[in-house]
Design a protein around this motif. Structure first.
Motif, PDB file in Angstrom:
ATOM      1  N   ARG A  60       0.766  -1.160   0.302  1.00  4.23           N
ATOM      2  CA  ARG A  60       0.054   0.067   0.039  1.00  4.23           C
ATOM      3  C   ARG A  60       0.886   1.364   0.014  1.00  4.23           C
ATOM      4  O   ARG A  60       2.206   1.271   0.152  1.00  4.23           O
ATOM      5  CB  ARG A  60      -0.987  -0.100   1.085  1.00  4.23           C
ATOM      6  N   PRO A  61       0.280   2.507  -0.332  1.00  6.36           N
ATOM      7  CA  PRO A  61       1.023   3.431  -0.322  1.00  6.36           C
ATOM      8  C   PRO A  61       1.908   3.759   1.137  1.00  6.36           C
ATOM      9  O   PRO A  61       1.531   3.421   2.198  1.00  6.36           O
ATOM     10  CB  PRO A  61       0.281   4.690  -0.227  1.00  6.36           C
ATOM     11  N   THR A  62       3.122   4.132   0.944  1.00  3.72           N
ATOM     12  CA  THR A  62       4.329   4.109   2.014  1.00  3.72           C
ATOM     13  C   THR A  62       3.651   5.327   3.064  1.00  3.72           C
ATOM     14  O   THR A  62       3.532   6.406   2.463  1.00  3.72           O
ATOM     15  CB  THR A  62       5.540   4.191   1.418  1.00  3.72           C
ATOM     16  N   LEU A  63       4.125   5.035   4.283  1.00  3.91           N
ATOM     17  CA  LEU A  63       3.769   5.958   5.208  1.00  3.91           C
ATOM     18  C   LEU A  63       4.907   6.998   5.328  1.00  3.91           C
ATOM     19  O   LEU A  63       6.244   6.646   5.367  1.00  3.91           O
ATOM     20  CB  LEU A  63       3.673   5.285   6.562  1.00  3.91           C
ATOM     21  N   SER A  64       4.724   8.107   5.547  1.00  2.88           N
ATOM     22  CA  SER A  64       5.826   9.052   5.704  1.00  2.88           C
ATOM     23  C   SER A  64       6.064   8.906   7.356  1.00  2.88           C
ATOM     24  O   SER A  64       5.624   8.205   7.932  1.00  2.88           O
ATOM     25  CB  SER A  64       5.368  10.560   5.354  1.00  2.88           C
ATOM     26  N   PHE A  65       7.405   9.407   7.657  1.00  7.33           N
ATOM     27  CA  PHE A  65       7.659   9.611   8.957  1.00  7.33           C
ATOM     28  C   PHE A  65       6.622  10.101   9.714  1.00  7.33           C
ATOM     29  O   PHE A  65       6.192   9.591  10.920  1.00  7.33           O
ATOM     30  CB  PHE A  65       9.014  10.488   9.123  1.00  7.33           C
ATOM     31  N   GLN A  66       5.880  11.206   9.536  1.00  8.99           N
ATOM     32  CA  GLN A  66       4.925  11.744  10.392  1.00  8.99           C
ATOM     33  C   GLN A  66       3.703  10.978  10.496  1.00  8.99           C
ATOM     34  O   GLN A  66       3.329  10.616  11.448  1.00  8.99           O
ATOM     35  CB  GLN A  66       4.837  13.347  10.165  1.00  8.99           C
ATOM     36  N   ASP A  67       3.448  10.281   9.135  1.00 10.24           N
ATOM     37  CA  ASP A  67       1.991   9.285   9.264  1.00 10.24           C
ATOM     38  C   ASP A  67       2.471   8.252  10.084  1.00 10.24           C
ATOM     39  O   ASP A  67       1.541   7.797  10.705  1.00 10.24           O
ATOM     40  CB  ASP A  67       2.151   8.953   7.838  1.00 10.24           C
ATOM     41  N   LEU A  68       3.681   7.576  10.157  1.00 12.96           N
ATOM     42  CA  LEU A  68       3.977   6.517  10.804  1.00 12.96           C
ATOM     43  C   LEU A  68       3.702   7.013  12.460  1.00 12.96           C
ATOM     44  O   LEU A  68       2.881   6.097  13.018  1.00 12.96           O
ATOM     45  CB  LEU A  68       5.543   6.346  10.811  1.00 12.96           C
ATOM     46  N   ILE A  69       4.161   8.031  12.734  1.00 13.01           N
ATOM     47  CA  ILE A  69       3.884   8.556  14.018  1.00 13.01           C
ATOM     48  C   ILE A  69       2.385   8.827  14.379  1.00 13.01           C
ATOM     49  O   ILE A  69       1.811   8.215  15.404  1.00 13.01           O
ATOM     50  CB  ILE A  69       4.880   9.893  14.365  1.00 13.01           C
ATOM     51  N   LEU A  70       1.775   9.512  13.357  1.00 14.63           N
ATOM     52  CA  LEU A  70       0.361   9.631  13.817  1.00 14.63           C
ATOM     53  C   LEU A  70      -0.282   8.391  13.742  1.00 14.63           C
ATOM     54  O   LEU A  70      -1.277   8.351  14.411  1.00 14.63           O
ATOM     55  CB  LEU A  70      -0.167  10.636  12.478  1.00 14.63           C
ATOM     56  N   THR A  71      -0.173   7.411  12.926  1.00 12.01           N
ATOM     57  CA  THR A  71      -0.599   6.002  13.027  1.00 12.01           C
ATOM     58  C   THR A  71      -0.527   5.604  14.133  1.00 12.01           C
ATOM     59  O   THR A  71      -1.509   5.024  14.725  1.00 12.01           O
ATOM     60  CB  THR A  71      -0.311   5.027  11.703  1.00 12.01           C
TER      61      THR A  71
END
Lengths: 366, 695
Positions: A60-71
């Protein structure tokens, strides 16, 4: 490894002080509690071009660094954790945040999740090394009592950030920590993702000489390492921090200059005399504050002493024989704070037992 | 009435420590079977199973209950149970009722303390279902777990948190609560390859059900074999063979429930690193299997065992390659940077590294090793130059990057760096070999310089740690002193180094900084300690060797272990002689006579006082033997020496048959005691034959 690990856990960036040669300890010795890594030269890129293209299609679309944290924040918030913010002081690991170290003490239930910027001055490489940093991020989860399904909750969090457990080889491999002189130890694992350590998972048994009842379960994710894996990049500085309407920003854009300048400060410019003074003062203040039954301010003095020690270490200002003495001084302080904190909660009647209720170690709803 | 049925217990846990898994499995099965035997429950063969998430035992044909047995129930004293007319009182009737018998069936038990009512009853055995929960709990409590942990807010403590417990006798669940968990008949399969919990209909289905529905191979041996075959086949596929697989199969089999081999590769340029470095990088933290070609040269591949049949195995392979690559890159970096500083240049830095509190720095230790090594070299008549140089450099690799990384490569890297620095081969080899033997059965240093250095290093460690009062106690041996002492013994005996052990220990002890324990005490304690290892060494090496034989030689305190072994061999040969038992008995008798005589015999034998033929004959034989012995002893021909003495059997037997040692005449008596003393001392030259247990 054992010694190193407990030091890493309890003293954060003091993890180098154990055995000789720690200065040269490679990134994987302190994978999660230390700096993350990825291939230095990426020789595999050429060999595996076809595999990559194939695997890219499936993910799936890769998470950005901040998306990783937010997730992760969202995930653990939904599981009921208190989402804390980073502690506003320099420390070597997320375990040092009072939300883990102090809250693990005593009978009161507690659960928290947060990002903790972590500093290990001797790991600085002036921004030249693709997998070593003197400042990096840990994502920390601490739940007391540890729920019965803590492993499952953790595995679900991996799925949420895009790790398919039907594809990847995820394993819990024994890794324990211990600090006899602190009376602190726990048992658990490092979690392997296709052989790479991505997380430390620990059941605290004792902290500050005090039996952990109930037991706190601690999960520490190495964020940069996970991000590099998810984004398939070979240098920390290539991690995409965000790629939004305002442009694509990398980890390098955000932190490279910081690594260059802080490395120089840590290794060459930090004022040694002033640091020695700071250490002494923090120690004295810590002792004084404990006598005044001010456990939390005393704890902060312990954090100051600990980080100051690490700066002195990076400046190579402490000889081998002196170093044991310094470590002992910090330990003594940490132990006294742990006892003072317990006493302070006890004198308040352990209020969170009543306020959170006697929710026992049942499954946390996933 | 319960029937004989198979029994299954499975403890389902979070991932267990891989290095302990096999011993946990064995201990659980063994203590459970022992407990069941103790409870007098009959049963068939027991099977043990273990995987990362379970420990299980299956026992075939377990009885449904204990056999009944006849027991005597003791009642109230007769004085209380019967009235004056001999009728049962209320207390007596109550006892009969309790036993379920008529008053007429009661009997009496008489002892020196009085007379009681009693009753012979048949005690019905308890059922297996009643007994098992306690037996399982006892077996779990007896497991060798160094540290038990708790979890959540419960009190249960185990190796790792427990999630389910299966306990079945036939198809029936034995209801209990074990480690805080209610027992049932549901197990769980693989973490990622199985769905809902699996019902086990009966114990015999356990393995199959787990394998077919659960994707778990619970049989440890089967899984290990599969790992081994998988790794070997994968190695063959890249035209190679597995390097050192046996050292890893157990641990790897303990890390997976469903082993799947994956072959990864790395850049062939890393093969320029020393072989040991590549092997340690692969096998160390990652537990990967290295692969070599037919000539034994490493190939740029490794094999790992995944715990999943991945829907995309290439991702698993690539992930593992991503781990190995930077590790090799780092090793290469250290290999390059380490060689920029010579070992000799590192020596000064050893001053900064504390060896052990109270024992100075590593520089101090190297200096002590050098002095002792020089002493040993002089004793052996070896030129000390090379060993001195090697001693001073022997610890320098400890502060190199690669050894910091791979502590197991100490010595090995020292040799590489010494070669790189242009040190003489003998120096490099001595550095490389001085940690040998590292474990039981390991090779010994091949060259004399390495043997000397290995001895000096170990003796210094032993004397040092003894002097700071940290000698091993019980099972705790944090400094590996047992291994060090055994190493000393093996090197001395097997390399045939004819050295005075006691003197070496004295030199080592006197070189230590003033510690808690004085040099003289260290020396004495250490000599005893090494003698203990020596005993174990010989008794383990030769199963035919009796402890008495060892003691017979030990009494002589031979200073050289080479000499010790020769005496031991001679005594063993002596035991095989026809005359051995008679002479051993005679020596024992003489020792007793001399001890009980209460008076010293004459200083020498006076021929004029010899009256009986038998004593004259013995004296003549003794004189002959006395002359023949010294050259044999000189040449350490102890077997020949004892063969000579064995010829005395006839005269010795005749002496005891015909001569009364403790004669009334004091002069005669004293003279006979002198004669026996002569005889005893002749034997004692080799060993104390009186200690032998000869049939």
């Amino acid at each position: 490894m054992f010694l190193q690990f407990f030091l890493a856990l309890v003293y954060g960036n003091m993890h180098q002080i154990g055995a000789p040669g720690q200065m040269r300890a490679p990134f994987w010795c302190d994978v999660v509690r230390g700096a993350p890594f990825v291939d230095a030269h990426d020789i595999l890129r050429g060999l595996d071009h076809r595999d990559r293209c194939m695997s890219k299609k499936k993910t799936r679309p890769t998470l950005s660094f901040q998306d990783l944290i937010l997730t992760l924040q969202q995930y653990w918030a939904e599981r009921g954790c208190v989402i804390m913010q980073p502690y506003d002081m320099a420390m070597g690991a997320g375990t040092f945040h009072p939300a883990t170290f102090l809250r693990a003490i005593g009978p009161e239930p507690w659960s928290a999740a947060y990002v903790q910027p972590s500093r290990r001055p001797t790991d600085g490489r002036y921004g030249d090394n693709p997998f070593r940093l003197q400042h990096y991020y840990q994502y920390q989860v601490a739940i007391k009592p540890s729920p019965d399904n803590l492993q499952d909750l953790y595995l679900d969090s991996l799925r949420v950030i895009g790790i398919d457990t039907a594809v990847h080889d995820v394993r819990f491999v024994e890794d324990n920590w211990e600090s006899p002189s602190l009376g602190a130890w726990g048992l658990g694992w490092e979690v392997w993702l296709n052989g790479m350590e991505i997380t430390q998972f620990t059941y605290f048994q004792q902290v500050g000489g005090l039996e952990c009842r109930p037991v706190t379960g601690e999960i520490t994710y190495g964020l940069e390492r996970l991000a590099m894996y998810l984004q398939d990049v070979t240098s920390i500085y290539d991690i995409v921090w965000t790629d939004g309407p305002l442009g694509r920003i990398t980890y390098g854009d955000v932190y490279h200059q910081n690594e260059v300048e802080q490395s120089r400060y840590n290794f060459s410019e930090a004022d040694v005399d002033d640091l020695f003074h700071t250490f002494d003062h923090a120690e004295q203040e810590g002792i004084r504050l404990i006598e005044l039954e001010l456990a939390l301010p005393a704890y902060e003095q312990m954090l100051v002493a600990s980080h100051t020690f690490n700066l002195l270490d990076a400046r190579q200002a402490i000889s081998v024989s002196e170093r044991q003495r310094f470590i002992l001084r910090v330990r003594t302080l940490a132990r006294a704070v742990a006892e003072a904190y317990y006493a302070s909660r006890e004198s308040r009647g352990f209020p969170m037992i009543a306020s959170v209720g006697g929710k026992s170690a049942q499954d946390v709803q996933s | 009435m319960s029937k004989v049925r198979d029994f299954l217990v499975e403890i389902g846990t979070e991932e267990l420590p891989p290095k302990a898994l096999r011993s946990l499995m064995d201990a659980f099965a063994e203590s459970l079977v022992a407990a069941i035997d103790d409870a007098r429950l009959e049963h068939g063969p027991a099977h043990r199973y273990a995987s990362p998430r379970r420990l299980a035992v299956m026992i075939e044909a377990l009885a449904g209950e204990q056999p009944s047995r006849r027991v005597t129930q003791k009642g109230p004293p007769v004085s209380v149970a019967l009235d004056a007319s001999g009728k049962l009182t209320a207390a007596g009737s109550a006892f009969a009722k309790k036993c379920g018998v008529l008053p007429a069936d009661l009997t009496r038990t008489i002892s020196d303390k009085g007379e009681w009512l009693s009753c012979e009853i048949i005690e019905r055995g308890q059922t297996t279902a009643e007994l098992l929960p306690g037996l399982v709990e006892a077996a779990l409590a007896a497991l060798p777990i160094p540290r038990r942990m708790r979890w959540g807010d419960g009190d249960a403590a185990f190796v790792r948190p427990v999630h389910w417990v299966v306990m079945l006798h036939g198809a029936t669940v034995i209801k209990a609560e074990i480690l805080g968990i209610k027992t049932g008949n549901k197990t769980r399969g693989h973490r990622f390859m199985a769905g809902a919990p699996l019902r086990i209909a009966q114990p015999a289905d356990y393995l199959t059900e787990l394998e077919t529905s659960g994707h778990v191979l619970a049989d440890f041996e089967q899984r290990r074999e599969l790992v081994k075959q998988g790794v070997e086949a994968a190695a063959k596929a890249v035209r190679g063979t597995v390097v050192d697989g046996e050292s890893l199969y157990d641990e790897v089999a303990s890390l997976v429930e469903w082993p799947v081999p994956i072959t990864g590769s790395f850049d062939a340029s890393y093969l320029k690193l020393p072989r040991e470095v590549v092997v340690s990088t692969l096998t160390g933290h990652q537990r990967y299997f290295p692969v070599a070609d037919k000539q034994g040269a490493l190939l740029p591949h490794f094999i790992t065992i995944a715990n999943i049949e991945s829907s995309d195995p290439q991702q698993v392979r690539r992930g593992n390659e991503r781990v190995v690559h930077p590790r090799l890159a780092d090793a290469a970096f250290f290999w390059d940077s380490d060689r920029r500083i010579s070992l000799a240049a590192r020596h000064d830095s050893l001053r900064e590294v504390v060896y052990q509190h109270g024992l100075g720095s590593l520089a101090d230790k190297s200096a002590r090793i050098a002095a002792l090594a020089k002493w040993i070299a002089m004793e052996l008549g070896v030129a000390p130059n090379n060993v001195l140089r090697a001693a001073m450099l022997s610890k320098c690799d400890l502060i190199s990057g690669l050894v910091g990384e791979f502590p197991d490569l100490q010595g090995t890297m020292g040799r590489y760096y010494a070669q790189h620095d242009g040190e003489p081969d003998a120096v490099a080899d001595a550095i490389g070999e001085h940690y040998l033997p590292r474990f039981a059965g390991d090779a010994l240093p091949a060259a004399t310089d390495g043997q000397i250095l290995a001895l000096a290093d170990r003796l210094d460690t032993l004397a040092g740690i003894f002097s700071v009062d940290k000698k091993p106690s019980g099972n705790r041996d944090p400094f590996g002193l047992r291994r060090a002492a055994l190493g000393v013994v093996r090197i001395l005996v097997e390399c045939r180094l004819d050295l005075d052990l006691a003197a070496m220990i004295r030199v080592a002890a006197e070189a230590q900084p003033v510690g808690k324990i004085g040099a003289a005490d260290v020396q004495a304690e250490l000599l005893t300690y090494v003698s203990e290892r020596l005993r174990r060494y010989f008794l383990d090496r030769d199963t035919g060797l009796a402890a008495e034989t060892f003691d017979a030689v030990l009494v002589r305190e031979p200073s050289s272990l080479v000499d010790f072994e020769l005496r031991l061999l001679a005594v063993q040969a002596f035991i095989g002689l026809d005359s051995a038992s008679s002479l051993a008995a005679a020596n024992k008798r003489i020792a007793n006579i001399l001890k009980q005589a209460g008076e010293p015999g004459a200083a020498t034998v006076n021929e004029k006082l010899l009256r009986e033929d038998a004593e004259l004959a013995l004296w003549d034989a003794l004189k002959a033997a006395r002359d023949s012995q010294p050259p044999l002893l000189e040449r350490r021909e102890y077997t020949a020496a004892l063969n000579e003495l064995a010829k005395l059997r006839g005269v010795v037997d005749a002496f005891f048959d015909g001569v009364m040692v403790m004669a009334d005449d004091k002069g005669v008596r004293s003279n006979r005691l002198a004669l026996l003393t002569e005889l005893r001392e002749l034997f004692l030259n080799v060993a104390d034959i009186s200690r032998l247990a000869v049939a």
